[in-house]
Design a protein around this motif. Structure first.
Motif, PDB file in Angstrom:
ATOM      1  N   MET A   1     -22.962 -51.153 -49.647  1.00 36.62           N
ATOM      2  CA  MET A   1     -22.911 -49.989 -50.539  1.00 36.62           C
ATOM      3  C   MET A   1     -24.261 -49.651 -51.153  1.00 36.62           C
ATOM      4  N   ILE A   2     -25.131 -50.635 -51.305  1.00 35.28           N
ATOM      5  CA  ILE A   2     -26.468 -50.326 -51.825  1.00 35.28           C
ATOM      6  C   ILE A   2     -27.500 -50.168 -50.707  1.00 35.28           C
ATOM      7  N   ALA A   3     -27.244 -50.793 -49.546  1.00 35.24           N
ATOM      8  CA  ALA A   3     -28.266 -50.831 -48.495  1.00 35.24           C
ATOM      9  C   ALA A   3     -28.488 -49.466 -47.852  1.00 35.24           C
ATOM     10  N   TYR A   4     -27.410 -48.806 -47.418  1.00 34.68           N
ATOM     11  CA  TYR A   4     -27.585 -47.566 -46.662  1.00 34.68           C
ATOM     12  C   TYR A   4     -28.043 -46.400 -47.538  1.00 34.68           C
ATOM     13  N   PRO A   5     -27.445 -46.186 -48.714  1.00 30.94           N
ATOM     14  CA  PRO A   5     -28.008 -45.121 -49.560  1.00 30.94           C
ATOM     15  C   PRO A   5     -29.430 -45.435 -50.008  1.00 30.94           C
ATOM     16  N   GLY A   6     -29.701 -46.718 -50.311  1.00 30.57           N
ATOM     17  CA  GLY A   6     -31.052 -47.090 -50.720  1.00 30.57           C
ATOM     18  C   GLY A   6     -32.068 -46.812 -49.635  1.00 30.57           C
TER      19      GLY A   6
ATOM     20  N   ALA B   1     -17.554 -36.484 -46.475  1.00 27.88           N
ATOM     21  CA  ALA B   1     -18.746 -37.216 -46.925  1.00 27.88           C
ATOM     22  C   ALA B   1     -19.925 -36.994 -45.989  1.00 27.88           C
ATOM     23  N   LEU B   2     -19.693 -37.069 -44.674  1.00 28.87           N
ATOM     24  CA  LEU B   2     -20.802 -36.917 -43.731  1.00 28.87           C
ATOM     25  C   LEU B   2     -21.336 -35.485 -43.747  1.00 28.87           C
ATOM     26  N   ASN B   3     -20.445 -34.516 -43.837  1.00 24.59           N
ATOM     27  CA  ASN B   3     -20.915 -33.132 -43.928  1.00 24.59           C
ATOM     28  C   ASN B   3     -21.754 -32.914 -45.178  1.00 24.59           C
ATOM     29  N   ALA B   4     -21.344 -33.521 -46.280  1.00 23.04           N
ATOM     30  CA  ALA B   4     -22.106 -33.394 -47.527  1.00 23.04           C
ATOM     31  C   ALA B   4     -23.482 -34.029 -47.410  1.00 23.04           C
ATOM     32  N   LEU B   5     -23.549 -35.170 -46.744  1.00 21.70           N
ATOM     33  CA  LEU B   5     -24.842 -35.833 -46.563  1.00 21.70           C
ATOM     34  C   LEU B   5     -25.799 -34.951 -45.770  1.00 21.70           C
ATOM     35  N   TRP B   6     -25.294 -34.293 -44.736  1.00 18.54           N
ATOM     36  CA  TRP B   6     -26.159 -33.433 -43.928  1.00 18.54           C
ATOM     37  C   TRP B   6     -26.502 -32.140 -44.652  1.00 18.54           C
ATOM     38  N   GLU B   7     -25.562 -31.583 -45.394  1.00 19.31           N
ATOM     39  CA  GLU B   7     -25.793 -30.289 -46.044  1.00 19.31           C
ATOM     40  C   GLU B   7     -26.585 -30.423 -47.343  1.00 19.31           C
ATOM     41  N   ASN B   8     -26.323 -31.500 -48.107  1.00 23.59           N
ATOM     42  CA  ASN B   8     -26.878 -31.601 -49.459  1.00 23.59           C
ATOM     43  C   ASN B   8     -27.838 -32.771 -49.661  1.00 23.59           C
ATOM     44  N   GLY B   9     -27.824 -33.747 -48.749  1.00 25.04           N
ATOM     45  CA  GLY B   9     -28.687 -34.905 -48.900  1.00 25.04           C
ATOM     46  C   GLY B   9     -27.992 -36.045 -49.627  1.00 25.04           C
ATOM     47  N   THR B  10     -28.602 -37.220 -49.551  1.00 24.83           N
ATOM     48  CA  THR B  10     -27.996 -38.429 -50.112  1.00 24.83           C
ATOM     49  C   THR B  10     -27.859 -38.359 -51.625  1.00 24.83           C
ATOM     50  N   GLU B  11     -28.919 -37.941 -52.299  1.00 22.19           N
ATOM     51  CA  GLU B  11     -28.911 -37.954 -53.761  1.00 22.19           C
ATOM     52  C   GLU B  11     -27.827 -37.037 -54.315  1.00 22.19           C
TER      53      GLU B  11
END
Length: 489
Positions: free
Chosen positions: A304-309, A470-480
């Motif tokens: 949970m911390i590794a991939y977003p980090g 979640a994956l669509n949000a990561l691509w559209e809006n970024g991780t943060e």
């Protein structure tokens, strides 16, 4: 000063040395896989026990099965099988030289050195740390995979084992034919029900070769389950230089770790065992509650911390813990989705355990890299994240956070960060994962079609919906922004 038996007396005063006569220690344990974790964990417990006296027959004979293990052997034997462990936290360094290893067996493709050692009556335990992915377990079935080519090769070639499990079968066959008591087989890997998993691998090969041998192993050989825990990062050149500069010690194979360690073990042994309860090992009738707690909360927490980090460009675990969005993500997923479905653990507060985990993750001296924590997700996700999602689905609980954790892994496997920086290969199945991630950018459900990783969870409409969002949000809006939206929800 180079580390060796001759230079022990001249060690820096802040480095402790073996508190026993090593010449009197003989090997009762054959351990396969002399990586950092074993040398920071099991070998230290044995070192502690030897220091108490009366257990000289429980030294460790090291062994390896990979080509790189030959280099490990050369480095350790050049310093009389001694090595340094440096425990590190905010209070400073605590160093000690470990002497519990008596020798290191020769490394060869068909494991002749290991087989010779297994034939010795003095070896009463064969223990293993061969990584989570080394047990030939199918995530699709949850059981042993007898069709793996390496397993089929061992079944077809008795006497010429290629895997360590084939070697164990051959070693047990030799002891049976000689009328000897068999040895205990003890996994020390971070695998749920590691004893049962090891038993399945050994019996799977034995049954494919000789049904009577398999029946004898099933009846006579103990495979205790155990839970092991200690954060032990990779040894870097900078760490080696720190040991040299701070303590004047040249060590080819030092280990650096956190102060915390834990070992919970079933008291099931074929031919006796060392009195490890005297040095802090917890012997319990059932390890399962402790396994669930550690694998779901700690190992799942690492993911949970590794991939977003990593996607945010951070380097270390403590960097991730210092980032409010990453730490907030960890805390929310753990407290709302993971901890509620972890069964009770005897005499343990799960809330206090998680607080300890947060403190350990945030230890700045360990410098545990996020790249190490991201490593081998194809073997770790099915053990650390997917089972929590499966339990939440069965209980009718939310899986939004766990679906986001899985989507972050998928986004990481795209091989390119948010600023177009390359993410280097970090998984034995990297090419497959990278291709699946690229397909999933336009079709998120394609990622979940890896049934060997996701099993039934990948077919759940609720998990598919959460993962796709979640994956669509990561691509559209970024991780943060995605993490912030999850925390605001």
């Amino acid at each position: 000063m180079k580390l060796s038996a001759e230079t022990l007396a001249d060690l820096h005063p802040e480095i402790s040395r073996p508190a026993y006569d090593r010449s009197k220690v003989t090997a009762g344990i054959l351990h396969v896989g002399l990586g950092n974790f074993h040398r920071a964990h099991q070998a230290i417990y044995i070192d502690d026990l030897l220091a108490r006296g009366g257990s000289e027959e429980w030294g460790i004979l090291g062994a390896g099965v990979m080509p790189a293990d030959a280099q490990m052997r050369d480095g350790l034997k050049a310093q009389d099988c001694l090595y340094t462990v440096l425990e590190q936290d905010a209070s400073g360094d605590k160093g000690r030289v470990i002497g519990s290893m008596t020798d290191f067996a020769p490394v060869s493709p068909n494991h002749e050195g290991i087989l010779r050692a297994m034939a010795s009556p003095s070896i009463r335990i064969v223990s293993l740390t061969v990584t989570e992915g080394g047990y030939f377990v199918s995530a699709e079935t949850g059981g042993f995979n007898p069709d793996h080519p390496a397993i089929q090769a061992d079944i077809a070639n008795p006497g010429k084992p290629g895997t360590i499990f084939g070697a164990i079968v051959e070693g047990l066959r030799a002891r049976r034919e000689a009328g000897m008591v068999p040895f205990t087989v003890m996994s020390c890997d971070n695998v749920p029900h590691n004893g049962e998993v090891t038993r399945a691998a050994v019996l799977g090969i034995a049954r494919g070769q000789d049904a009577s041998l398999a029946d004898w192993i099933d009846d006579k050989v103990a495979f205790p389950n155990g839970m092991v825990d200690r954060i032990t990062p990779a040894t870097t050149e900078a760490r080696i230089n720190h040991l040299r500069e701070a303590f004047g010690l040249e060590d080819a194979r030092p280990v650096f770790c956190e102060p915390f360690r834990q070992w919970v073990l079933e008291d099931k042994f074929t031919d006796g065992r060392p009195a490890l309860e005297e040095v802090g090992v917890q012997f319990v009738p059932d390890v399962t509650p402790y396994e669930h707690m550690k694998i779901r909360i700690l190992n799942g927490g690492h993911a949970m911390i590794a991939y977003p980090g990593a996607l945010l460009g951070l380097t270390y675990a403590h960097d991730a813990m210092a980032h409010p969005l990453v730490r907030g993500f960890l805390e929310k997923v753990e407290t709302t989705e993971v901890i509620p479905i972890v069964p009770p653990v005897p005499d343990t507060s799960l809330t206090a355990y998680f607080e300890l985990i947060e403190e350990r993750f945030a230890n700045p001296r360990v410098e545990d890299t996020l790249s190490r924590l991201c490593l081998d997700g194809s073997n770790r996700q099915p053990k650390f994240i997917v089972p929590s999602a499966a339990d939440c689905l069965k209980a009718g609980r939310s899986i939004d956070g766990l679906a986001l954790a899985s989507a972050l892994w998928c986004r990481y496997c795209f091989g390119e960060g948010e600023h177009h920086e390359e993410i280097p290969p970090n998984d034995p199945s990297w090419d497959r994962l990278k291709e699946a991630s690229r397909v999933a950018r336009d079709n998120p459900a394609a990622w979940l079609q890896m049934s060997d990783i996701y099993g039934d969870v990948g077919q759940s409409p609720l998990f598919r919906e959460g993962f796709t969002k979640a994956l669509n949000a990561l691509w559209e809006n970024g991780t943060e922004a995605t993490l912030q939206a999850y925390l605001n929800d």
